[in-house]
Structure formats: C-alpha cells, structure tokens
Design an enzyme around this catalytic site. Structure first.
Site, short mmCIF file in Angstrom:
data_model
loop_
_atom_site.label_atom_id
_atom_site.label_comp_id
_atom_site.label_asym_id
_atom_site.label_seq_id
_atom_site.Cartn_x
_atom_site.Cartn_y
_atom_site.Cartn_z
N ARG A 155 26.53 35.92 74.83
CA ARG A 155 26.78 37.05 75.73
C ARG A 155 27.58 38.16 75.04
NH1 ARG A 155 26.35 33.97 80.84
NH2 ARG A 155 26.54 35.31 82.65
N ARG A 175 30.50 41.65 87.27
CA ARG A 175 29.67 40.92 86.29
C ARG A 175 28.65 41.86 85.67
NH1 ARG A 175 27.51 36.39 90.03
NH2 ARG A 175 26.12 35.75 88.37
N ARG A 201 21.50 33.94 96.60
CA ARG A 201 21.33 32.65 95.91
C ARG A 201 22.09 31.51 96.60
NH1 ARG A 201 21.87 32.78 89.60
NH2 ARG A 201 23.91 33.73 90.05
N LYS A 227 16.97 33.92 84.78
CA LYS A 227 17.12 33.14 83.54
C LYS A 227 17.02 31.63 83.81
CE LYS A 227 21.21 34.68 82.13
NZ LYS A 227 21.63 35.73 83.05
N ARG A 274 27.70 30.16 95.26
CA ARG A 274 28.71 30.23 94.21
C ARG A 274 29.75 31.28 94.56
NH1 ARG A 274 25.19 30.89 88.76
NH2 ARG A 274 26.89 32.37 88.38
P1 AMP Z 1 26.13 32.36 84.60
O1 AMP Z 1 25.93 31.06 85.31
O2 AMP Z 1 25.40 32.43 83.30
O3 AMP Z 1 25.88 33.55 85.50
O4 AMP Z 1 27.69 32.43 84.23
C1 AMP Z 1 28.70 32.46 85.22
C2 AMP Z 1 30.01 32.91 84.60
O5 AMP Z 1 30.40 32.00 83.57
C3 AMP Z 1 29.98 34.27 83.91
O6 AMP Z 1 30.16 35.35 84.83
C4 AMP Z 1 31.14 34.14 82.93
O7 AMP Z 1 32.39 34.27 83.58
C5 AMP Z 1 31.02 32.69 82.47
N1 AMP Z 1 30.12 32.55 81.29
C6 AMP Z 1 28.90 31.93 81.24
N2 AMP Z 1 28.38 31.99 80.01
C7 AMP Z 1 29.28 32.67 79.26
C8 AMP Z 1 29.30 33.08 77.89
N3 AMP Z 1 28.28 32.82 77.04
N4 AMP Z 1 30.39 33.77 77.46
C9 AMP Z 1 31.43 34.02 78.27
N5 AMP Z 1 31.48 33.68 79.56
C10 AMP Z 1 30.41 33.01 80.07
#
Ligand code: AMP
Length: 211
Positions: A85, A168, A124, A13, A157
């Site tokens: 999400r 996740r 990553r 993404k 991360r």
């Molecule tokens: P990402 O960088 O998109 O993989 O997001 C990392 C983490 O941030 C996720 O595993 C969630 O804990 C939190 N997160 C990111 N975007 C959202 C969202 N739209 N709703 C809820 N939690 C989020």
C-alpha cells in the site's frame, strides 16, 4: 505466479482474490485479514492496531512487513490483496521476493468510481464465521442480518462507515496511488474496470492467461 491487486477501498479486491486464488491455485494474502486476525487477540498490540485501522490510516510498514514475511515461502505463489500500500512496502516486497528467487508477475489495478466505492463500503456485511462477504445494495443475503451459508449473525466492520471511508480514500490517494506509476514503469500494470463480478473476473482471467 505472484499477483498484486491494487484498488481503492471496497473496489472488489477481496472478491476477485477469492475467485483468482481458486482458479489458479494461488494463496490469497490479505494484510487487512491478517490484521483483523490480530485484533481478535484483544491484547495491547491489538488495541494499538484497532485505533489506527478505525481511523482510516495505515499501519506502519515495519509491522505490515513482519506479517507478510511470516507468510511468504509457499511454492505455488500468492495473490496479494491490500498489500503493498506504500512505495516502501513495494520496494520491500521486491527485495523479499528476489531473495527467494521469485518475482511479481502482474499488478491488476481495479478501478471503480468513488461513489460506488463508498456504497460498497457502507453496504458491506461480513460473516465472522465463514468470512463470506455480502453487500446490502449489490449482493444481499436472504436475511439482512444472517449469513446464507452458515447462519451466523453478519457484522459491519468498524471502518465501513462514511467518515472513515473518506479518510481511507484520502490515505489511498496519498499513499497508494503512487504505486500505479511505480508498477507502470516496471511494465507490470494492467487496468481493469469493475463493472460487475463476472465481467471483471473475465477481464482478469484474460490478462493472467497471457502471462
Ligand atoms: P483492508 O481490509 O485491506 O481494507 O484494510 C483495512 C485496514 O487495515 C486499512 O484501512 C489499514 O488501516 C490496514 N491495512 C491493511 N493493509 C495494510 C497495508 N498493506 N499497510 C498498512 N495498513 C494496512
């Protein structure tokens, strides 16, 4: 134009968001990046958020929506990465956009097998300075620990480990997968398989040219 990227963890993404935002002059809006910026503050709120993120669960919708609301309102459009999400977030985004006479134009669902998603996650590495993303299996930096672009030390991360990945992924299946049907019913969903970066971007470009 407003586009949503919907995909399992580490399906590409972020990479696609960067390419699309440049080509179509859209603002990339990643709720994951917005949250990581809050974590850097190191205050009480950031401790609460970090705990949830490191456990592979979702942050509550109200908090996420407050972050998104602060960002909305440019006049060129957005590429949403990692948001919405949940169905609740999707409904709220719809309401927010309608209130400013705007709408979602397309939802790109990027598919990738779970094993690939896992490898992309644990491999990553991110540059904390210029934000460039590498992968030690698919897109190696010249030196495994150093950013090619700016020379900073790369980081992994906390949530990019197998145990958190599994959580996740489960969260994705339970909370986010229902959005596929949701956007299909609205006639907005387009599916793209992530084979490699160029091919995936070409497929997305083709879809966006038809809007
Ligand atoms: P990402 O960088 O998109 O993989 O997001 C990392 C983490 O941030 C996720 O595993 C969630 O804990 C939190 N997160 C990111 N975007 C959202 C969202 N739209 N709703 C809820 N939690 C989020």
């Amino acid at each position: 134009m407003n586009i949503i990227l919907l995909a399992p963890p580490a399906a590409g993404k972020g990479t696609m968001s960067e390419l699309i935002s440049k080509k179509y002059d859209l603002e990339p809006l990643s709720t994951g990046d917005l949250l990581r910026a809050v974590l850097n503050k190191g205050d009480e709120e950031s401790v609460r958020l970090k705990k949830i993120m490191d456990s592979g669960q979702l942050i509550d919708d109200d908090y996420i929506l407050s972050l998104v609301k602060e960002k909305l309102g440019n006049n060129k459009g957005y590429i949403f990465d990692g948001f919405p999400r949940t169905i609740n977030q999707a409904d709220a985004l719809d309401t927010l956009l309608t209130s400013i006479n705007d709408k979602i134009d397309k939802v790109i669902y990027i598919t990738v097998p779970k094993e690939v998603s896992l490898k992309r996650t644990i491999g990553r590495r991110v540059c904390p300075n210029c934000k460039k993303v590498y992968n030690i299996y698919f897109n190696k930096p010249k030196n495994e620990k150093i950013c090619d672009e700016c020379g900073s030390n790369l980081i992994k991360r906390n949530d990019d480990v197998e145990e958190v990945f599994n959580k996740r992924y489960d969260t994705y299946l339970k909370e986010t997968m229902p959005l596929i049907e949701y956007y299909k019913n609205k006639g907005l969903l387009e599916e793209v398989e992530n084979i490699d970066k160029e091919e995936t971007f070409a497929q997305i470009t083709k879809i966006l040219e038809e809007i």
